[in-house]
Design a protein around this motif. Sequence first.
Motif, PDB file in Angstrom:
ATOM      1  N   LYS A   1       0.829  -1.203   0.000  1.00 34.17           N
ATOM      2  CA  LYS A   1       0.000   0.000   0.000  1.00 34.17           C
ATOM      3  C   LYS A   1       0.869   1.261   0.000  1.00 34.17           C
ATOM      4  N   GLY A   2       1.931   1.240   0.786  1.00 35.15           N
ATOM      5  CA  GLY A   2       2.831   2.398   0.849  1.00 35.15           C
ATOM      6  C   GLY A   2       3.550   2.632  -0.461  1.00 35.15           C
ATOM      7  N   ALA A   3       4.006   1.559  -1.107  1.00 33.46           N
ATOM      8  CA  ALA A   3       4.691   1.692  -2.391  1.00 33.46           C
ATOM      9  C   ALA A   3       3.735   2.167  -3.473  1.00 33.46           C
TER      10      ALA A   3
ATOM     11  N   VAL B   1      10.749   7.870  -2.440  1.00 34.06           N
ATOM     12  CA  VAL B   1      11.212   7.144  -1.255  1.00 34.06           C
ATOM     13  C   VAL B   1      10.846   7.880   0.026  1.00 34.06           C
ATOM     14  N   GLN B   2      10.937   9.214   0.019  1.00 37.01           N
ATOM     15  CA  GLN B   2      10.616   9.985   1.227  1.00 37.01           C
ATOM     16  C   GLN B   2       9.147   9.811   1.605  1.00 37.01           C
ATOM     17  N   ALA B   3       8.261   9.845   0.609  1.00 38.64           N
ATOM     18  CA  ALA B   3       6.832   9.648   0.886  1.00 38.64           C
ATOM     19  C   ALA B   3       6.582   8.227   1.404  1.00 38.64           C
ATOM     20  N   PHE B   4       7.300   7.256   0.861  1.00 39.43           N
ATOM     21  CA  PHE B   4       7.204   5.862   1.310  1.00 39.43           C
ATOM     22  C   PHE B   4       7.637   5.745   2.768  1.00 39.43           C
TER      23      PHE B   4
ATOM     24  N   ASP C   1       4.174   6.590   9.642  1.00 44.02           N
ATOM     25  CA  ASP C   1       2.814   6.830  10.153  1.00 44.02           C
ATOM     26  C   ASP C   1       2.148   5.530  10.580  1.00 44.02           C
ATOM     27  N   LYS C   2       2.368   4.469   9.814  1.00 43.05           N
ATOM     28  CA  LYS C   2       1.759   3.175  10.145  1.00 43.05           C
ATOM     29  C   LYS C   2       2.448   2.494  11.326  1.00 43.05           C
TER      30      LYS C   2
ATOM     31  N   LEU D   1      15.745   0.673   2.663  1.00 49.00           N
ATOM     32  CA  LEU D   1      14.376   1.137   2.424  1.00 49.00           C
ATOM     33  C   LEU D   1      14.200   1.646   0.991  1.00 49.00           C
ATOM     34  N   LYS D   2      15.228   2.288   0.471  1.00 49.36           N
ATOM     35  CA  LYS D   2      15.164   2.812  -0.901  1.00 49.36           C
ATOM     36  C   LYS D   2      15.016   1.661  -1.899  1.00 49.36           C
TER      37      LYS D   2
END
Length: 153
Positions: A98-100, A106-109, A115-116, A130-131
């Motif tokens: 969902k995040g991807a 990458v910053q938004a991810f 947040d989750k 993570l990138k």
Amino acid sequence: MNTIKLIFLSALLSLVFVTNAQDKLYESQLETVYLKNSKEVIYTNTFNDFNQHMILLEKINFRKEIKLLKGKNNSLSFISNKRKVSVPSSSYLKIIRKGANRSKNVQAFQIFLTDKFPYLGINLSEDKHLKELYFISRKDTFNGKIDALPSVL
């Protein structure tokens, strides 16, 4: 002179007893004080291991992986001196997908994952993989497939 000493001694003892009684009275009203330890010691972090495993796959088929993980009932854990967290692997993979899908970079991810999983915030920001996880996960999402289409215009 003895009477003065006796009066002084009795006044001193009564003062001690009154002070102890007041301490007992206020002791019940005080809340527990926790000392803040600025350094978090991590004992177990299987989230990073799972992320590295997903990166090694190079192509993630989310539907297949989620179905496979649901059957195993595996969970990822994060244990430190401050907290203990456990999340089912299939749920974590759904959140990665969902995040991807929703993130443009990458910053938004990273912000979405933070947040989750607010308890993993510092560890997510320090995760070097993570990138790579974002780019590999993005390929198998709807928006990632749309982005991969050649532009008609």
